[in-house]
Scaffold this motif. Structure first.
Motif, PDB file in Angstrom:
ATOM      1  N   ALA A 117       0.831  -1.202   0.000  1.00 31.39           N
ATOM      2  CA  ALA A 117       0.000   0.000   0.000  1.00 31.39           C
ATOM      3  C   ALA A 117       0.868   1.255   0.000  1.00 31.39           C
ATOM      4  CB  ALA A 117      -0.925  -0.004   1.216  1.00 31.39           C
ATOM      5  N   ALA A 118       1.946   1.238   0.786  1.00 31.94           N
ATOM      6  CA  ALA A 118       2.842   2.398   0.842  1.00 31.94           C
ATOM      7  C   ALA A 118       3.526   2.632  -0.498  1.00 31.94           C
ATOM      8  CB  ALA A 118       3.889   2.186   1.935  1.00 31.94           C
ATOM      9  N   ALA A 119       3.958   1.546  -1.143  1.00 40.06           N
ATOM     10  CA  ALA A 119       4.595   1.674  -2.454  1.00 40.06           C
ATOM     11  C   ALA A 119       3.607   2.203  -3.486  1.00 40.06           C
ATOM     12  CB  ALA A 119       5.146   0.321  -2.892  1.00 40.06           C
ATOM     13  N   LEU A 120       2.375   1.715  -3.432  1.00 41.43           N
ATOM     14  CA  LEU A 120       1.344   2.159  -4.375  1.00 41.43           C
ATOM     15  C   LEU A 120       1.059   3.655  -4.215  1.00 41.43           C
ATOM     16  CD1 LEU A 120      -0.765   1.386  -6.525  1.00 41.43           C
ATOM     17  CD2 LEU A 120      -2.364   0.920  -4.665  1.00 41.43           C
ATOM     18  N   ILE A 121       0.894   4.106  -2.970  1.00 38.64           N
ATOM     19  CA  ILE A 121       0.646   5.528  -2.717  1.00 38.64           C
ATOM     20  C   ILE A 121       1.846   6.358  -3.165  1.00 38.64           C
ATOM     21  CG2 ILE A 121       0.366   7.266  -0.900  1.00 38.64           C
ATOM     22  CD1 ILE A 121      -1.319   5.235   0.630  1.00 38.64           C
ATOM     23  N   VAL A 123       3.990   5.745  -5.540  1.00 41.86           N
ATOM     24  CA  VAL A 123       4.070   5.804  -7.005  1.00 41.86           C
ATOM     25  C   VAL A 123       2.943   6.647  -7.588  1.00 41.86           C
ATOM     26  CG1 VAL A 123       3.896   4.449  -9.125  1.00 41.86           C
ATOM     27  CG2 VAL A 123       5.302   3.621  -7.228  1.00 41.86           C
ATOM     28  N   VAL A 124       1.706   6.378  -7.156  1.00 41.29           N
ATOM     29  CA  VAL A 124       0.532   7.020  -7.760  1.00 41.29           C
ATOM     30  C   VAL A 124       0.372   8.472  -7.311  1.00 41.29           C
ATOM     31  CG1 VAL A 124      -1.985   6.947  -7.939  1.00 41.29           C
ATOM     32  CG2 VAL A 124      -0.675   4.824  -8.016  1.00 41.29           C
ATOM     33  N   VAL A 125       0.537   8.724  -6.009  1.00 41.14           N
ATOM     34  CA  VAL A 125       0.265  10.058  -5.463  1.00 41.14           C
ATOM     35  C   VAL A 125       1.486  10.967  -5.500  1.00 41.14           C
ATOM     36  CG1 VAL A 125      -0.528  11.336  -3.430  1.00 41.14           C
ATOM     37  CG2 VAL A 125      -1.535   9.113  -3.975  1.00 41.14           C
ATOM     38  N   PHE A 126       2.651  10.421  -5.152  1.00 35.89           N
ATOM     39  CA  PHE A 126       3.827  11.264  -4.989  1.00 35.89           C
ATOM     40  C   PHE A 126       4.869  11.091  -6.092  1.00 35.89           C
ATOM     41  CE2 PHE A 126       2.121  10.637  -0.678  1.00 35.89           C
ATOM     42  CZ  PHE A 126       1.852  11.970  -0.365  1.00 35.89           C
TER      43      PHE A 126
END
Length: 303
Positions: A117-121, A123-126
């Protein structure tokens, strides 16, 4: 000696970050087991929340009095994400699910989901761009978690509550990780704010729905005071804050993938939940994935 000083300082800083992350996941595994144990008592999720956040809110009173409930210069949105992601909302959702989920499965669905979840956020958000080594590490984590989840599904009847609320809790925690990293707050300041706001929220919940703390044996209260309040609420929050500050949000969160391994072992020792060859294999694969995705191996290779 002068030329080596910056490198030595960086090495010491990384060591503090890794130590903070490892301390955190050790405490988290203990928290999962203690919370599972509490399901056999009269303590509800509100009671546990009062203990979890009341202890650090009291201990860190000088800190949140100094910063204020909304620190100057920190966007309210970041404070809200931090309180929801690591505070009252996170705790109520995950504790409710943990009470009906085996410890080994909790470790997979909650702790194991956090680095993803942290990796996804990130990549997608930051706009983070993980290198090949980190992607390889995340793939190994997924493989190890898949083994543990398959075993858990084969050994226990795991319902929709577990599959819905625990990954949601992981997503909340990942959001807190990135918000804290960008808040500019220290580990003490972030932990104090989360504790006091969450304690206030739980007082409100207790006034509305009641509490059973006064009817529970003192020995059980003491166990949860140690596990929820001192270890999880205070020590783990501060240790994780240090890890995020030093390593970064996604790298610090990657260590949480070790939680399923420790939870499975703890469940076997304290809750009589089975552990065998496949659990050990999953532990090794997951450990390798954490080493790759956090950069531990690459840092050592550079020395």
């Amino acid at each position: 000696m002068v030329a080596l000083a910056p490198e030595m300082k960086k090495s010491n800083s990384l060591g503090a970050g890794y130590a903070g992350a490892l301390i955190t996941i050790l405490i988290w595994a203990t928290w999962i087991i203690a919370t599972r144990h509490s399901s056999a008592t009269h303590l509800g999720t509100i009671d546990l929340g009062l203990i979890r956040y009341g202890v650090p809110a009291l201990v860190l009173t000088p800190v949140w009095l100094r910063t204020g409930l909304i620190p100057r210069g920190v966007p309210v949105k970041l404070v809200a994400i931090m309180v929801c992601g690591a505070g009252a909302l996170f705790f109520q959702i995950t504790t409710f699910a943990i009470h009906s989920t085996p410890a080994s499965a909790v470790g997979v669905l909650l702790g194991g989901s956090m680095p993803l979840a942290a990796a996804l956020i990130g990549v997608v958000v930051f706009g983070e761009r993980p290198d090949f080594t980190r992607w390889l590490g995340l793939a190994a984590i997924v493989a190890g978690l898949a083994i543990l989840l398959t075993i858990a599904l084969g050994s226990h009847a795991i319902g929709w509550i577990s599959f819905t609320f625990l990954p949601l809790g992981a997503l909340l925690w990942a959001g807190y990780t990135h918000a804290f990293k960008r808040s500019g707050l220290t580990a003490l300041e972030g932990g104090a704010l989360i504790a006091v706001w969450s304690f206030i929220i739980h007082i409100g919940l207790a006034l509305v729905f009641g509490t059973a703390i006064t009817s529970v044996p003192l020995a059980e209260i003491a166990l949860q005071f140690l596990s929820q309040g001192i270890l999880s609420g205070l020590a783990a929050m501060l240790a994780y804050g240090i890890a995020v500050r030093v390593l970064g949000g996604s790298q610090a969160a990657a260590f949480s993938a070790l939680t399923p391994v420790l939870a499975a072992l703890g469940g076997a020792i304290f809750l009589d939940e089975p552990v065998g060859v496949w659990e050990i294999a999953a532990a090794l694969i997951t450990g390798l994935g954490v080493a790759l995705s956090t950069g531990i191996l690459s840092h050592r290779c550079k020395r």
